[in-house]
Scaffold this active site. Structure first.
Site, PDB file in Angstrom:
ATOM      1  N   TRP A 127       0.753  -1.194  -0.036  1.00  0.00           N
ATOM      2  CA  TRP A 127       0.034   0.009  -0.012  1.00  0.00           C
ATOM      3  C   TRP A 127       0.641   1.040   0.242  1.00  0.00           C
ATOM      4  CZ3 TRP A 127      -2.002   2.414   5.011  1.00  0.00           C
ATOM      5  CH2 TRP A 127      -3.066   3.539   4.706  1.00  0.00           C
ATOM      6  N   ASP A 208      -0.616  -5.667   9.052  1.00  0.00           N
ATOM      7  CA  ASP A 208      -1.586  -4.759   8.760  1.00  0.00           C
ATOM      8  C   ASP A 208      -2.920  -5.391   8.498  1.00  0.00           C
ATOM      9  OD1 ASP A 208      -3.268  -2.941   7.524  1.00  0.00           O
ATOM     10  OD2 ASP A 208      -1.569  -1.583   6.778  1.00  0.00           O
ATOM     11  N   ALA A 210      -6.418  -5.003   7.610  1.00  0.00           N
ATOM     12  CA  ALA A 210      -7.265  -3.878   7.169  1.00  0.00           C
ATOM     13  C   ALA A 210      -8.778  -4.618   6.442  1.00  0.00           C
ATOM     14  CB  ALA A 210      -6.841  -2.869   5.871  1.00  0.00           C
ATOM     15  N   LYS A 243     -13.544  -0.965   6.402  1.00  0.00           N
ATOM     16  CA  LYS A 243     -13.983  -1.804   5.308  1.00  0.00           C
ATOM     17  C   LYS A 243     -14.995  -2.804   5.858  1.00  0.00           C
ATOM     18  CE  LYS A 243     -10.776  -0.149   2.790  1.00  0.00           C
ATOM     19  NZ  LYS A 243      -9.819   0.894   3.197  1.00  0.00           N
TER      20      LYS A 243
END
Length: 393
Positions: A127, A208, A210, A243
């Site tokens: 990212w 991470d 997400a 999300k």
């Protein structure tokens, strides 16, 4: 003073969004911005979220500050969602953060406090904001091989070779699931091998997470993180609720730091200090929505049903796109799209072809060929397939 400032590089995704808005074509496709969209190209509010907010509106009696670390009930609910029973509670310190981005930034600052000489190893690609934050904070970083554009799969041998170049005390940043930007994920066996290398090399993993629930389900998507929680002496995990709860603008995130139980109090104090220095008290509304849902059996069941519908919908779009491309091209070059997970896949084509799709077909995706599968619906998949078939062969 202000006159000495220099222009900063524009965010490529935000620039893409602006170009999309200015495009007058009715059949244009926005596959750049990383938000979930339903069949009507709308980012909805989940019904469980609406009900939780209504409950909070009726029951909330104060807008006073929470703790520096955020509401303890949020930390507990998120710890159980992410880790289940894979780690003892007394090993876990946590702070609420403004989204997953805030969690990553606080995690980087914690690394720099604990070991300024540590290099952070990031996947190639990753990212873009990971790299931006590392650069802004002056944190040394290196890349490890991750994605094989020719196959659309993880280059695991390259990843292992590069991890073995890291020095003791370095940090390895891993995507817990639904890798952004590629959509290609580690298998369970590969997660176990990564865990072994981390211990052998005395490296610190940072995850991470997400997109929990967007790939193979809530528990399956957390499996890699839980393998690390079970096996590693130390672990950092940043999680986002943007999300999977659809509360993007509420900025609900959390950073976990796992270590020896004897050090948890000190670690928690350092995390609290970081929050105090950066924004004092973290935002609460989004995290309280999450807590309300996760601690109420009926709301949680409703949320999980909605999340599962979103997840299976994205899988159906992936299969439809792979099938459409196979039919048009009469080969399996893009079959990997159906095997990827989460919102994103990377086509593995160069920037010239991405630009040609934008220019000739109104298809907007990031220049590295990352596309947001959740930006499609059953009617627009054939449009994208036609653009790819005409441009990328």
């Amino acid at each position: 003073m202000l006159g000495s400032l220099k222009d900063q590089p524009a965010d490529k995704i935000l620039m893409l969004m602006a170009s999309y808005r200015e495009d007058p074509r009715d059949d244009k496709l926005d596959l750049g911005v990383g938000v979930y969209k339903d069949a009507d190209s709308h980012t909805p509010i989940m019904s469980a979220v609406k009900k939780a907010e209504e409950r909070l509106l009726r029951s909330e009696t104060t807008k006073s500050y929470t703790a520096l670390s955020g509401d303890p009930a949020y930390a507990q609910a998120m710890r159980e969602l992410v880790f289940a029973d894979s780690v003892a509670a007394d090993r876990v310190a946590a702070i609420a953060t403004p989204g997953g981005t805030g969690a990553f930034r606080q995690g980087v600052d914690l690394i720099r406090m604990a070991n300024p000489d540590a290099t952070v190893w990031v996947s190639a690609p990753t990212w873009p904001n990971h790299l931006s934050i590392l650069k802004t904070t002056g944190t040394p970083f290196e890349e490890y091989r991750y994605f094989d554009a020719s196959t659309g799969e993880v280059d695991f041998e390259g990843m292992v070779a590069d991890m073995n170049r890291a020095k003791e005390g370095d940090v390895v940043l891993l995507h817990g699931c639904c890798h952004n930007p590629t959509g290609a994920n580690l298998t369970v066996d590969q997660w176990h091998r990564v865990a072994e290398i981390l211990i052998e090399r005395k490296l610190i993993p940072m995850v991470d997470l997400a997109y929990q629930g967007f790939g193979d389900g809530l528990d399956d998507d957390a499996q890699g993180t839980r393998i690390l929680a079970e096996t590693q002496p130390e672990l950092l995990v940043g999680a986002s609720c943007s999300k999977n709860f659809g509360i993007y603008r509420e900025r609900a995130g959390i950073l976990f730091a796992i270590g020896d139980a004897a050090n948890t109090k000190t670690v928690q104090g350092n995390l609290n200090h970081l929050n105090r220095q950066n924004y004092s008290f973290p935002p609460d509304h989004g995290s309280r929505i999450v807590t309300t849902i996760l601690t109420d059996p009926d709301l949680r069941a409703e949320w999980q049903a909605e999340l599962e519908e979103m997840r299976t919908g994205m899988l159906a779009l992936r299969k439809q796109l792979a099938d459409e491309l196979r039919q048009r091209l009469n080969d399996d070059r893009f079959d990997f799209i159906a095997q990827h997970r989460g919102m994103f896949s990377r086509l593995g084509v160069d920037a010239d072809k991405v630009e040609a799709m934008r220019r000739d077909h109104g298809v907007y995706m990031v220049g590295d060929s990352r596309m947001n599968i959740a930006g499609l619906n059953a009617k627009t998949v054939p449009i994208l397939a036609e653009a790819i078939a005409k441009t990328c062969v």
